[in-house]
Design a protein around this motif. Structure first.
Motif, PDB file in Angstrom:
ATOM      1  N   HIS A 191       0.804  -1.227   0.000  1.00  7.04           N
ATOM      2  CA  HIS A 191       0.000   0.000   0.000  1.00  7.04           C
ATOM      3  C   HIS A 191       0.832   1.270   0.000  1.00  7.04           C
ATOM      4  CE1 HIS A 191       0.761  -0.414   4.347  1.00  7.04           C
ATOM      5  NE2 HIS A 191       0.331   0.811   4.535  1.00  7.04           N
ATOM      6  N   ASP A 192       2.087   1.186   0.471  1.00 10.88           N
ATOM      7  CA  ASP A 192       2.933   2.384   0.550  1.00 10.88           C
ATOM      8  C   ASP A 192       3.300   2.901  -0.845  1.00 10.88           C
ATOM      9  OD1 ASP A 192       4.419   1.838   3.637  1.00 10.88           O
ATOM     10  OD2 ASP A 192       3.402   0.247   2.551  1.00 10.88           O
ATOM     11  N   GLU A 193       3.898   2.013  -1.644  1.00 13.12           N
ATOM     12  CA  GLU A 193       4.357   2.406  -2.980  1.00 13.12           C
ATOM     13  C   GLU A 193       3.172   2.832  -3.852  1.00 13.12           C
ATOM     14  OE1 GLU A 193       7.355   2.851  -4.004  1.00 13.12           O
ATOM     15  OE2 GLU A 193       7.168   2.892  -6.193  1.00 13.12           O
ATOM     16  N   TYR A 194       2.091   2.076  -3.754  1.00 12.40           N
ATOM     17  CA  TYR A 194       0.917   2.396  -4.558  1.00 12.40           C
ATOM     18  C   TYR A 194       0.396   3.802  -4.228  1.00 12.40           C
ATOM     19  CZ  TYR A 194      -3.838   2.286  -6.292  1.00 12.40           C
ATOM     20  OH  TYR A 194      -5.007   2.603  -6.925  1.00 12.40           O
ATOM     21  N   MET A 195       0.250   4.085  -2.935  1.00 17.02           N
ATOM     22  CA  MET A 195      -0.303   5.382  -2.533  1.00 17.02           C
ATOM     23  C   MET A 195       0.618   6.530  -2.921  1.00 17.02           C
ATOM     24  SD  MET A 195      -3.041   6.517  -1.378  1.00 17.02           S
ATOM     25  CE  MET A 195      -3.597   8.185  -1.021  1.00 17.02           C
ATOM     26  N   TYR A 196       1.918   6.284  -2.846  1.00 18.66           N
ATOM     27  CA  TYR A 196       2.876   7.308  -3.280  1.00 18.66           C
ATOM     28  C   TYR A 196       2.587   7.728  -4.728  1.00 18.66           C
ATOM     29  CZ  TYR A 196       7.091   9.010  -5.555  1.00 18.66           C
ATOM     30  OH  TYR A 196       7.956   9.719  -6.343  1.00 18.66           O
ATOM     31  N   HIS A 197       2.335   6.761  -5.578  1.00 15.21           N
ATOM     32  CA  HIS A 197       2.099   7.088  -6.985  1.00 15.21           C
ATOM     33  C   HIS A 197       0.770   7.810  -7.191  1.00 15.21           C
ATOM     34  CE1 HIS A 197       5.607   5.330  -8.976  1.00 15.21           C
ATOM     35  NE2 HIS A 197       5.648   4.566  -7.911  1.00 15.21           N
ATOM     36  N   VAL A 198      -0.217   7.514  -6.354  1.00 15.75           N
ATOM     37  CA  VAL A 198      -1.509   8.199  -6.479  1.00 15.75           C
ATOM     38  C   VAL A 198      -1.372   9.689  -6.147  1.00 15.75           C
ATOM     39  CG1 VAL A 198      -3.863   8.349  -5.531  1.00 15.75           C
ATOM     40  CG2 VAL A 198      -2.858   6.100  -6.033  1.00 15.75           C
ATOM     41  N   VAL A 199      -0.529  10.006  -5.163  1.00 18.87           N
ATOM     42  CA  VAL A 199      -0.494  11.403  -4.663  1.00 18.87           C
ATOM     43  C   VAL A 199       0.795  12.156  -4.985  1.00 18.87           C
ATOM     44  CG1 VAL A 199      -2.104  10.887  -2.785  1.00 18.87           C
ATOM     45  CG2 VAL A 199       0.368  10.742  -2.356  1.00 18.87           C
ATOM     46  N   LYS A 200       1.683  11.564  -5.779  1.00 20.01           N
ATOM     47  CA  LYS A 200       3.037  12.125  -5.874  1.00 20.01           C
ATOM     48  C   LYS A 200       3.116  13.543  -6.447  1.00 20.01           C
ATOM     49  CE  LYS A 200       4.242   9.750 -10.148  1.00 20.01           C
ATOM     50  NZ  LYS A 200       4.993   8.625 -10.711  1.00 20.01           N
ATOM     51  N   TYR A 265     -11.088  18.632   7.873  1.00 16.28           N
ATOM     52  CA  TYR A 265     -10.377  17.741   6.948  1.00 16.28           C
ATOM     53  C   TYR A 265     -10.821  17.919   5.503  1.00 16.28           C
ATOM     54  CZ  TYR A 265      -7.795  15.769  10.735  1.00 16.28           C
ATOM     55  OH  TYR A 265      -6.922  15.643  11.780  1.00 16.28           O
ATOM     56  N   GLU A 266     -12.087  18.234   5.305  1.00 18.56           N
ATOM     57  CA  GLU A 266     -12.535  18.468   3.926  1.00 18.56           C
ATOM     58  C   GLU A 266     -11.822  19.679   3.348  1.00 18.56           C
ATOM     59  OE1 GLU A 266     -16.844  18.128   3.594  1.00 18.56           O
ATOM     60  OE2 GLU A 266     -16.370  16.001   3.254  1.00 18.56           O
ATOM     61  N   GLN A 267     -11.639  20.705   4.170  1.00 15.14           N
ATOM     62  CA  GLN A 267     -10.941  21.901   3.720  1.00 15.14           C
ATOM     63  C   GLN A 267      -9.462  21.594   3.455  1.00 15.14           C
ATOM     64  OE1 GLN A 267     -11.291  25.173   6.459  1.00 15.14           O
ATOM     65  NE2 GLN A 267     -10.430  26.624   4.975  1.00 15.14           N
ATOM     66  N   LEU A 268      -8.870  20.821   4.362  1.00 10.32           N
ATOM     67  CA  LEU A 268      -7.455  20.458   4.217  1.00 10.32           C
ATOM     68  C   LEU A 268      -7.223  19.643   2.939  1.00 10.32           C
ATOM     69  CD1 LEU A 268      -4.611  20.400   5.517  1.00 10.32           C
ATOM     70  CD2 LEU A 268      -5.328  18.358   6.794  1.00 10.32           C
ATOM     71  N   ILE A 269      -8.104  18.713   2.679  1.00 12.75           N
ATOM     72  CA  ILE A 269      -7.990  17.886   1.466  1.00 12.75           C
ATOM     73  C   ILE A 269      -8.082  18.782   0.229  1.00 12.75           C
ATOM     74  CG2 ILE A 269      -9.196  16.150   0.071  1.00 12.75           C
ATOM     75  CD1 ILE A 269     -10.021  14.831   2.829  1.00 12.75           C
ATOM     76  N   ALA A 270      -9.048  19.721   0.244  1.00 11.86           N
ATOM     77  CA  ALA A 270      -9.264  20.598  -0.913  1.00 11.86           C
ATOM     78  C   ALA A 270      -8.078  21.534  -1.144  1.00 11.86           C
ATOM     79  CB  ALA A 270     -10.548  21.403  -0.722  1.00 11.86           C
ATOM     80  N   GLU A 271      -7.330  21.809  -0.068  1.00 15.87           N
ATOM     81  CA  GLU A 271      -6.170  22.700  -0.174  1.00 15.87           C
ATOM     82  C   GLU A 271      -5.052  22.069  -1.012  1.00 15.87           C
ATOM     83  OE1 GLU A 271      -5.340  24.304   3.754  1.00 15.87           O
ATOM     84  OE2 GLU A 271      -3.216  24.439   3.216  1.00 15.87           O
ATOM     85  N   PHE A 272      -4.940  20.754  -0.975  1.00 18.20           N
ATOM     86  CA  PHE A 272      -3.823  20.081  -1.649  1.00 18.20           C
ATOM     87  C   PHE A 272      -4.232  19.229  -2.855  1.00 18.20           C
ATOM     88  CE2 PHE A 272      -2.076  21.140   2.435  1.00 18.20           C
ATOM     89  CZ  PHE A 272      -0.736  21.386   2.184  1.00 18.20           C
ATOM     90  N   PHE A 273      -5.463  18.726  -2.848  1.00 22.56           N
ATOM     91  CA  PHE A 273      -5.833  17.744  -3.872  1.00 22.56           C
ATOM     92  C   PHE A 273      -6.977  18.231  -4.759  1.00 22.56           C
ATOM     93  CE2 PHE A 273      -4.082  14.892  -0.516  1.00 22.56           C
ATOM     94  CZ  PHE A 273      -3.050  14.355  -1.286  1.00 22.56           C
ATOM     95  N   PRO A 274      -6.948  17.769  -6.023  1.00 20.84           N
ATOM     96  CA  PRO A 274      -8.116  18.025  -6.877  1.00 20.84           C
ATOM     97  C   PRO A 274      -9.299  17.193  -6.391  1.00 20.84           C
ATOM     98  CG  PRO A 274      -6.547  16.578  -7.998  1.00 20.84           C
ATOM     99  CD  PRO A 274      -5.914  16.977  -6.698  1.00 20.84           C
ATOM    100  N   ALA A 275     -10.489  17.485  -6.944  1.00 22.20           N
ATOM    101  CA  ALA A 275     -11.706  16.789  -6.505  1.00 22.20           C
ATOM    102  C   ALA A 275     -11.605  15.287  -6.782  1.00 22.20           C
ATOM    103  CB  ALA A 275     -12.924  17.382  -7.199  1.00 22.20           C
ATOM    104  N   GLU A 276     -10.884  14.936  -7.838  1.00 19.05           N
ATOM    105  CA  GLU A 276     -10.733  13.526  -8.180  1.00 19.05           C
ATOM    106  C   GLU A 276      -9.271  13.188  -8.439  1.00 19.05           C
ATOM    107  OE1 GLU A 276     -13.041  12.344 -11.560  1.00 19.05           O
ATOM    108  OE2 GLU A 276     -14.655  11.603 -10.278  1.00 19.05           O
ATOM    109  N   LEU A 277      -8.876  12.006  -8.007  1.00 18.97           N
ATOM    110  CA  LEU A 277      -7.524  11.492  -8.275  1.00 18.97           C
ATOM    111  C   LEU A 277      -7.664  10.207  -9.066  1.00 18.97           C
ATOM    112  CD1 LEU A 277      -6.160  11.875  -4.672  1.00 18.97           C
ATOM    113  CD2 LEU A 277      -5.193  13.056  -6.627  1.00 18.97           C
ATOM    114  N   ARG A 278      -6.610   9.892  -9.788  1.00 20.69           N
ATOM    115  CA  ARG A 278      -6.601   8.609 -10.527  1.00 20.69           C
ATOM    116  C   ARG A 278      -6.001   7.530  -9.626  1.00 20.69           C
ATOM    117  NH1 ARG A 278      -3.158   9.178 -15.289  1.00 20.69           N
ATOM    118  NH2 ARG A 278      -4.012   7.143 -15.809  1.00 20.69           N
ATOM    119  N   TRP A 279      -6.691   6.412  -9.552  1.00 19.83           N
ATOM    120  CA  TRP A 279      -6.286   5.272  -8.720  1.00 19.83           C
ATOM    121  C   TRP A 279      -6.054   4.058  -9.589  1.00 19.83           C
ATOM    122  CZ3 TRP A 279      -6.179   5.755  -3.220  1.00 19.83           C
ATOM    123  CH2 TRP A 279      -6.654   6.993  -2.741  1.00 19.83           C
TER     124      TRP A 279
END
Ligand code: FE2
Length: 279
Positions: A191-200, A265-279
């Motif tokens: 799960h570590d390597e996979y998640m890194y690629h999702v959010v890198k 947390y919703e605000q914090l997530i919106a500060e760094f991430f787009p509404a959708e990520l590719r998984w």
């Protein structure tokens, strides 16, 4: 969920007990011998099956990130659908675990990106929901394609790994070069390597290291594989170590008040991430 563990938390609990500050060094061997049989069976499978070929195959299957599109919160709710044998009345849900880690980081006054890192660092466990066995999702990670360090827990189980009979993979450096940097070293799949690629593309580098290497105990706690480090790895190692106690010890029986803290947390997530990520 395919695997011997009754819940993924059993692996986390075992790691926590290994690094308990009260544990004496000489108790280590005894302690690993006393691990629940399902935990030992979990490591036996992990060490036998995490070959370099297996890891490359999983990287091809998952790192194109074309499985699904989800926002962070949606991924948290999706991970929460993971059904294991943990007791729903007394055990916390995956979201509650993540919230506890994040809240502990927040309480200690760390930067916002680190709070967010705590919140999302385990979301790669959604791999379980796509049919991956437990030993390919969690577990202490280690490089593949070079000699296994004896600092990896249960090193004796590597004798059943087919890479044991590939001479090129059994030297100190294996297929790698001294000082090549961990980014160039392929580690066991999970799960570590996979998640890194999702959010890198979205978090500062220390947060990315925390996510990518939080289960790489042989490196960040045991000092193994230091000969692969480059200058950036050396600079980032203290951040990974700073994160570790929050991963290990922030979990408690106390349920976080989700409704109360969710807007933060919703605000914090919106500060760094787009509404959708590719998984
Ligand atoms: Fe984790």
């Amino acid at each position: 969920m395919e695997g011997p563990l009754q819940s993924l938390d059993q692996w986390d609990d075992f790691v926590q007990s290994r690094y308990d500050a009260n544990r004496k060094e000489e108790e280590f061997r005894q302690h690993t011998a006393e691990a629940p049989p399902v935990v030992r069976e979990f490591y036996r499978l992990n060490h036998a099956h995490q070959t370099r070929d297996f890891v490359q195959q999983k990287r091809r299957a998952y790192l194109s990130l074309d499985k699904r599109r989800m926002g962070i919160w949606e991924a948290m709710e999706y991970l929460n659908t993971l059904v294991d044998d943990s007791d729903p009345d007394t055990d916390l849900t995956q979201i509650e675990h993540l919230m506890q880690t994040a809240e502990a980081i927040r309480r200690d006054g760390h930067p916002r990106w680190m709070v967010l890192t705590g919140l999302i660092h385990d979301l790669g466990k959604v791999l379980c929901l796509w049919g991956e066995p437990q030993w390919a999702v969690v577990g202490d990670t280690f490089p593949v394609g070079c000699a296994w360090s004896d600092k990896i827990v249960y090193p004796e189980y590597f004798s059943a790994n087919p890479d044991a009979s590939v001479p090129a993979y059994q030297t100190r450096l294996g297929v790698y070069e001294e000082g090549c940097g961990l980014d160039n070293v392929v580690t066991s799949w999970g799960h570590d390597e996979y998640m890194y690629h999702v959010v890198k593309n979205y978090l500062p580098m220390p947060g990315l290291y925390m996510i990518r290497y939080h289960s790489f105990y042989p490196w960040h706690q045991e000092g193994a594989y230091s000969y692969f480090m480059d200058a950036q790895d050396r600079e980032m190692l203290p951040w990974v170590q700073k994160f570790n106690p929050y991963d290990l010890y922030s979990k408690s029986a106390e349920r976080p008040n989700l409704e109360q803290i969710r807007p933060y947390y919703e605000q914090l997530i919106a500060e760094f991430f787009p509404a959708e990520l590719r998984w």
